[in-house]
Design a protein around this motif. Structure first.
Motif, mmCIF file in Angstrom:
data_model
loop_
_atom_site.group_PDB
_atom_site.id
_atom_site.type_symbol
_atom_site.label_atom_id
_atom_site.label_comp_id
_atom_site.label_asym_id
_atom_site.label_seq_id
_atom_site.Cartn_x
_atom_site.Cartn_y
_atom_site.Cartn_z
ATOM 1 N N ARG A 64 0.444 -1.424 -0.311
ATOM 2 C CA ARG A 64 0.127 0.108 0.224
ATOM 3 C C ARG A 64 1.125 1.059 0.020
ATOM 4 O O ARG A 64 0.516 2.405 0.542
ATOM 5 C CB ARG A 64 -0.687 0.404 1.283
ATOM 6 C CG ARG A 64 -1.693 -1.369 0.826
ATOM 7 C CD ARG A 64 -2.693 -1.292 1.992
ATOM 8 N NE ARG A 64 -4.028 -2.372 2.091
ATOM 9 C CZ ARG A 64 -4.935 -2.411 2.918
ATOM 10 N NH1 ARG A 64 -5.062 -1.741 4.035
ATOM 11 N NH2 ARG A 64 -5.572 -3.387 2.836
ATOM 12 N N ILE A 65 1.152 0.850 -1.016
ATOM 13 C CA ILE A 65 2.662 2.283 -1.527
ATOM 14 C C ILE A 65 2.017 3.411 -1.472
ATOM 15 O O ILE A 65 1.191 3.723 -2.508
ATOM 16 C CB ILE A 65 3.896 2.064 -2.320
ATOM 17 C CG1 ILE A 65 4.493 1.143 -1.446
ATOM 18 C CG2 ILE A 65 4.709 3.182 -2.710
ATOM 19 C CD1 ILE A 65 5.063 1.192 0.588
ATOM 20 N N ASP A 66 1.956 4.560 -1.223
ATOM 21 C CA ASP A 66 1.044 5.721 -1.240
ATOM 22 C C ASP A 66 2.304 6.959 -2.797
ATOM 23 O O ASP A 66 1.727 7.296 -3.545
ATOM 24 C CB ASP A 66 0.732 6.665 -0.204
ATOM 25 C CG ASP A 66 -0.055 5.731 0.174
ATOM 26 O OD1 ASP A 66 -1.164 5.460 0.380
ATOM 27 O OD2 ASP A 66 0.316 5.392 1.694
ATOM 28 N N ALA A 67 3.599 6.587 -2.315
ATOM 29 C CA ALA A 67 4.157 7.827 -3.163
ATOM 30 C C ALA A 67 5.606 6.914 -3.248
ATOM 31 O O ALA A 67 6.130 6.061 -2.122
ATOM 32 C CB ALA A 67 4.451 8.435 -2.434
ATOM 33 N N VAL A 68 6.346 6.775 -4.286
ATOM 34 C CA VAL A 68 8.116 6.626 -4.633
ATOM 35 C C VAL A 68 8.947 7.739 -5.352
ATOM 36 O O VAL A 68 8.176 8.828 -6.065
ATOM 37 C CB VAL A 68 7.875 5.278 -5.958
ATOM 38 C CG1 VAL A 68 9.207 4.923 -5.856
ATOM 39 C CG2 VAL A 68 6.879 4.368 -5.211
ATOM 40 N N VAL A 69 10.107 7.622 -4.529
ATOM 41 C CA VAL A 69 11.052 8.950 -4.738
ATOM 42 C C VAL A 69 12.141 7.567 -4.920
ATOM 43 O O VAL A 69 12.488 6.973 -3.904
ATOM 44 C CB VAL A 69 11.833 9.525 -3.201
ATOM 45 C CG1 VAL A 69 12.360 10.044 -3.880
ATOM 46 C CG2 VAL A 69 10.153 10.040 -2.991
ATOM 47 N N ASP A 70 12.194 8.294 -6.504
ATOM 48 C CA ASP A 70 14.088 7.429 -6.803
ATOM 49 C C ASP A 70 14.946 8.555 -6.478
ATOM 50 O O ASP A 70 14.776 8.666 -7.564
ATOM 51 C CB ASP A 70 13.142 6.879 -8.537
ATOM 52 C CG ASP A 70 14.426 6.527 -9.132
ATOM 53 O OD1 ASP A 70 15.686 5.825 -8.845
ATOM 54 O OD2 ASP A 70 14.523 5.880 -10.283
ATOM 55 N N ALA A 71 15.608 7.778 -6.106
ATOM 56 C CA ALA A 71 16.252 8.381 -5.018
ATOM 57 C C ALA A 71 17.939 8.074 -5.712
ATOM 58 O O ALA A 71 19.098 7.797 -5.103
ATOM 59 C CB ALA A 71 17.132 9.116 -3.805
ATOM 60 N N THR A 72 18.032 6.614 -6.519
ATOM 61 C CA THR A 72 18.986 5.802 -7.252
ATOM 62 C C THR A 72 20.214 6.637 -7.788
ATOM 63 O O THR A 72 19.951 7.723 -7.580
ATOM 64 C CB THR A 72 18.434 4.381 -7.943
ATOM 65 O OG1 THR A 72 17.729 5.418 -9.170
ATOM 66 C CG2 THR A 72 17.422 3.953 -6.802
ATOM 67 N N HIS A 73 21.134 5.315 -8.219
ATOM 68 C CA HIS A 73 22.270 6.854 -9.018
ATOM 69 C C HIS A 73 22.510 6.351 -10.147
ATOM 70 O O HIS A 73 21.292 6.218 -10.031
ATOM 71 C CB HIS A 73 23.476 5.302 -8.345
ATOM 72 C CG HIS A 73 25.165 5.901 -8.862
ATOM 73 N ND1 HIS A 73 25.355 5.402 -10.112
ATOM 74 C CD2 HIS A 73 26.223 6.054 -8.531
ATOM 75 C CE1 HIS A 73 26.441 5.774 -10.372
ATOM 76 N NE2 HIS A 73 26.794 6.384 -9.245
ATOM 77 N N PRO A 74 22.750 7.648 -10.270
ATOM 78 C CA PRO A 74 22.153 8.294 -12.001
ATOM 79 C C PRO A 74 22.585 6.811 -12.696
ATOM 80 O O PRO A 74 21.499 6.775 -13.872
ATOM 81 C CB PRO A 74 22.920 9.080 -11.804
ATOM 82 C CG PRO A 74 23.809 10.505 -10.989
ATOM 83 C CD PRO A 74 23.435 8.302 -9.464
ATOM 84 N N PHE A 75 23.510 5.690 -12.533
ATOM 85 C CA PHE A 75 23.892 5.039 -13.395
ATOM 86 C C PHE A 75 22.991 4.018 -13.564
ATOM 87 O O PHE A 75 22.944 2.487 -14.628
ATOM 88 C CB PHE A 75 25.137 4.470 -13.694
ATOM 89 C CG PHE A 75 25.903 5.495 -14.234
ATOM 90 C CD1 PHE A 75 26.383 5.223 -15.989
ATOM 91 C CD2 PHE A 75 26.088 6.716 -13.616
ATOM 92 C CE1 PHE A 75 26.926 6.318 -16.312
ATOM 93 C CE2 PHE A 75 26.975 7.512 -14.674
ATOM 94 C CZ PHE A 75 27.519 7.361 -15.662
ATOM 95 N N ALA A 76 22.313 4.043 -12.334
ATOM 96 C CA ALA A 76 21.228 2.442 -11.932
ATOM 97 C C ALA A 76 19.635 3.120 -13.111
ATOM 98 O O ALA A 76 18.605 2.813 -12.566
ATOM 99 C CB ALA A 76 20.481 2.596 -11.030
ATOM 100 N N ALA A 77 20.324 2.426 -14.371
ATOM 101 C CA ALA A 77 18.652 2.545 -14.894
ATOM 102 C C ALA A 77 18.314 1.569 -15.570
ATOM 103 O O ALA A 77 16.891 2.112 -15.107
ATOM 104 C CB ALA A 77 19.239 2.512 -16.615
ATOM 105 N N ALA A 78 18.383 0.013 -14.724
ATOM 106 C CA ALA A 78 17.237 -0.723 -14.824
ATOM 107 C C ALA A 78 15.929 -0.324 -14.275
ATOM 108 O O ALA A 78 15.002 -0.581 -13.892
ATOM 109 C CB ALA A 78 17.957 -1.961 -14.664
#
Length: 241
Positions: free
Chosen positions: A62-76
């Motif tokens: 039941r996730i309400d929001a996602v923040v993608d703060a991965t490394h700039p090269f974590a393309a997958a």
């Protein structure tokens, strides 16, 4: 509000620390290091199993929001997050620090990939400071005319160059220490990825006249993007209201 932070970066840890008292925060780490720096809030380690697995996770948790703060090269994982959030209707924000720009005194050679960097490397130098991560070492395994100093958090696995010294260390580093490292190992070329943020080794390379092979970032998904943890925290607070 239940928030999933796709982490592993300084920005992700900073964000979790800023909002863990306000929201139910879960940070997901890829699990590539055995002793990762753990952020505030809950932590999960390991992959999701592609787009379908991440979509199920968003629904089941039941996730309400996602923040993608991965490394700039974590393309997958960034691509998977964009598709899964789009299919689930979960708001997505990307946190990507600005890339680097060459300045006066820099000698940079930009390339699109690690294999391209390996192809150009022998023409630029023979004693190489390689800071592209342990998973990229295999691309340089065939260069027996070069000597490599590779710095990573974990020991490399798989194919490696025949003339290799591994330095296990974790930043941040100072310009002074990077300058001493380059001089002490007689480095004549630096290979790195355009990760962005403050970077002492680039300053040291500029000061010492060492050329840089800079691997460009992969394309990013079409998603709302900010450059700092503070901006991401503001977005979450607005969403929460």
């Amino acid at each position: 509000m239940r928030v999933l932070v796709l982490g592993g970066t300084t920005e992700a840890r900073r964000l979790a620390g800023m909002v863990a008292d306000e929201f139910d925060v879960v940070t997901s780490l890829a699990g590539r290091t055995t002793d990762p720096l753990r952020p505030a809030g809950d932590v999960r380690i390991g992959g999701f199993g592609g787009v379908d697995g991440l979509t199920r996770y968003l629904r089941d948790e039941r996730i309400d929001a996602v923040v993608d703060a991965t490394h700039p090269f974590a393309a997958a994982i960034s691509g998977n997050a964009a598709v899964a959030c789009g299919a689930s209707g979960v708001p997505l924000l990307m946190v990507k620090r600005p890339g680097w720009t060459a300045g006066p005194g820099d000698e940079w050679h930009r390339v699109a990939s690690l294999p391209e960097a390996a192809g150009l490397l022998p023409g630029l130098g023979r004693r190489v400071f390689l800071t592209t991560g342990r998973q990229g070492l295999a691309h340089f395994a065939g260069l027996d005319g070069c000597w490599f100093l590779a710095r990573s958090v974990e020991p490399p696995t798989g194919a490696v160059p025949p003339h290799l010294e591994v330095l296990l260390d974790r930043g941040p580093f100072t310009v002074e220490s990077e300058r001493e490292l380059i001089i002490g190992h007689r480095i004549d070329v630096l290979v790195t990825k355009d990760s962005g943020g403050a970077d002492a080794k680039l300053v040291a390379a500029r000061e010492l006249g060492v050329p840089v092979l800079m691997v460009n970032r992969p394309p990013t998904p079409d998603a709302r993007t900010v450059s700092t943890a503070d901006a991401a925290a503001s977005w979450l607070r607005t969403l929460g209201r």
